[in-house]
Design a protein around this motif. Structure first.
Motif, PDB file in Angstrom:
ATOM      1  N   LYS A   1       7.891   1.398 -13.236  1.00 20.41           N
ATOM      2  CA  LYS A   1       7.562   0.309 -12.241  1.00 20.41           C
ATOM      3  C   LYS A   1       7.463   0.974 -10.750  1.00 20.41           C
ATOM      4  CE  LYS A   1      10.282  -3.508 -14.021  1.00 20.41           C
ATOM      5  NZ  LYS A   1      11.436  -4.495 -13.889  1.00 20.41           N
ATOM      6  N   ILE A   2       7.967   2.162 -10.505  1.00 16.27           N
ATOM      7  CA  ILE A   2       7.821   2.643  -9.047  1.00 16.27           C
ATOM      8  C   ILE A   2       6.444   3.343  -9.109  1.00 16.27           C
ATOM      9  CG2 ILE A   2       8.374   4.724  -7.534  1.00 16.27           C
ATOM     10  CD1 ILE A   2      11.567   4.015  -8.218  1.00 16.27           C
ATOM     11  N   GLU A   3       5.977   3.884 -10.366  1.00 16.22           N
ATOM     12  CA  GLU A   3       4.959   4.749 -10.474  1.00 16.22           C
ATOM     13  C   GLU A   3       3.707   3.970 -10.501  1.00 16.22           C
ATOM     14  OE1 GLU A   3       4.620   7.702 -13.556  1.00 16.22           O
ATOM     15  OE2 GLU A   3       6.057   9.030 -12.336  1.00 16.22           O
TER      16      GLU A   3
ATOM     17  N   GLU B   1       0.807  -1.126  -0.155  1.00 17.34           N
ATOM     18  CA  GLU B   1       0.017   0.068  -0.076  1.00 17.34           C
ATOM     19  C   GLU B   1       0.694   1.156  -0.023  1.00 17.34           C
ATOM     20  OE1 GLU B   1      -2.736  -0.389   3.137  1.00 17.34           O
ATOM     21  OE2 GLU B   1      -3.668  -2.002   2.413  1.00 17.34           O
ATOM     22  N   ARG B   2       2.000   1.202   0.750  1.00 18.22           N
ATOM     23  CA  ARG B   2       2.927   2.406   0.802  1.00 18.22           C
ATOM     24  C   ARG B   2       3.399   2.595  -0.413  1.00 18.22           C
ATOM     25  NH1 ARG B   2       6.131   1.490   5.249  1.00 18.22           N
ATOM     26  NH2 ARG B   2       7.662   0.403   3.809  1.00 18.22           N
ATOM     27  N   GLY B   3       3.738   1.586  -1.208  1.00 15.65           N
ATOM     28  CA  GLY B   3       4.373   1.587  -2.651  1.00 15.65           C
ATOM     29  C   GLY B   3       3.373   2.156  -3.461  1.00 15.65           C
ATOM     30  N   GLU B   4       1.974   1.978  -3.519  1.00 16.91           N
ATOM     31  CA  GLU B   4       1.011   2.364  -4.244  1.00 16.91           C
ATOM     32  C   GLU B   4       1.074   3.898  -4.202  1.00 16.91           C
ATOM     33  OE1 GLU B   4      -2.115  -0.149  -3.643  1.00 16.91           O
ATOM     34  OE2 GLU B   4      -1.508  -1.919  -4.691  1.00 16.91           O
ATOM     35  N   ARG B   5       0.951   4.219  -2.913  1.00 16.49           N
ATOM     36  CA  ARG B   5       0.877   5.651  -2.511  1.00 16.49           C
ATOM     37  C   ARG B   5       2.115   6.491  -3.023  1.00 16.49           C
ATOM     38  NH1 ARG B   5      -1.028   3.356   2.385  1.00 16.49           N
ATOM     39  NH2 ARG B   5       0.847   3.805   3.187  1.00 16.49           N
TER      40      ARG B   5
ATOM     41  N   VAL C   1       7.050  -1.792  -7.831  1.00 10.92           N
ATOM     42  CA  VAL C   1       8.437  -1.594  -7.033  1.00 10.92           C
ATOM     43  C   VAL C   1       8.032  -0.858  -5.898  1.00 10.92           C
ATOM     44  CG1 VAL C   1      10.829  -1.043  -6.689  1.00 10.92           C
ATOM     45  CG2 VAL C   1      10.088  -1.919  -9.022  1.00 10.92           C
ATOM     46  N   ALA C   2       7.584  -1.797  -4.717  1.00 10.28           N
ATOM     47  CA  ALA C   2       6.929  -1.064  -3.500  1.00 10.28           C
ATOM     48  C   ALA C   2       7.978  -0.560  -2.675  1.00 10.28           C
ATOM     49  CB  ALA C   2       6.100  -2.088  -2.897  1.00 10.28           C
ATOM     50  N   THR C   3       9.383  -0.997  -2.860  1.00 11.01           N
ATOM     51  CA  THR C   3      10.270  -0.635  -1.809  1.00 11.01           C
ATOM     52  C   THR C   3      11.518  -0.268  -2.547  1.00 11.01           C
ATOM     53  OG1 THR C   3      11.015  -2.995  -1.451  1.00 11.01           O
ATOM     54  CG2 THR C   3       9.292  -2.202  -0.069  1.00 11.01           C
ATOM     55  N   PRO C   4      11.459   0.917  -3.321  1.00  9.52           N
ATOM     56  CA  PRO C   4      12.568   1.359  -4.049  1.00  9.52           C
ATOM     57  C   PRO C   4      13.859   2.031  -3.201  1.00  9.52           C
ATOM     58  CG  PRO C   4      10.912   3.120  -4.158  1.00  9.52           C
ATOM     59  CD  PRO C   4      10.437   1.879  -3.521  1.00  9.52           C
TER      60      PRO C   4
END
Length: 100
Positions: A46-48, A12-16, A52-55
Motif C-alpha cells: 500500500k505504501i509503495e 503527491e508526497r505519498g506517491e514519491r 497509504v500516503a501518510t504512513p
C-alpha cells in the motif's frame, strides 16, 4: 476519530515515497523486505502504490533501514521532487540498487 481528507500535496508526497521505496528495493522481493522491516507485506504494498500516503514514521524508518536509506535522504527526496537527484542510501549496497 474522523480523518481529514488528504491534500493534493500529501498525496503527491505519498506517491514519491512509494516510488523511492520501489527503486531502493530493486529486485529484492516485497515479502522479504516487509518481513525484514517487521511490517506486513500488505502495508508495504500500500505504501509503495501510494494508497497509504501518510504512513507512520516508525514504519517508514524500519523500511528505510532495511533498504539502507537514511531518513534524511528519504525526506529530501519526497519533499523536493524537482531536484531530480537520485537518492543515495547509507547502507548495504543501496547505491547499486538505486543505480539500476
Amino acid at each position: 476519530m474522523v480523518r481529514l481528507p488528504l491534500t493534493s500535496a500529501e498525496v503527491e508526497r505519498g506517491e514519491r515515497l512509494g516510488a523511492l521505496l520501489r527503486r531502493a528495493r530493486g529486485s529484492r522481493s516485497m515479502l522479504e523486505t516487509a518481513l525484514d522491516a517487521r511490517v506486513s507485506p500488505e502495508t508495504l504494498r500500500k505504501i509503495e502504490s501510494g494508497r497509504v500516503a501518510t504512513p507512520a514514521f516508525p514504519t517508514i524508518a524500519a523500511i528505510a533501514d532495511v533498504l539502507g536509506l537514511s531518513l534524511d535522504v528519504v525526506w529530501a527526496e519526497i519533499t523536493q521532487p524537482e531536484r531530480g537527484v537520485e537518492p543515495a542510501g547509507s547502507g548495504r549496497n543501496a547505491r547499486e540498487r538505486l543505480a539500476s
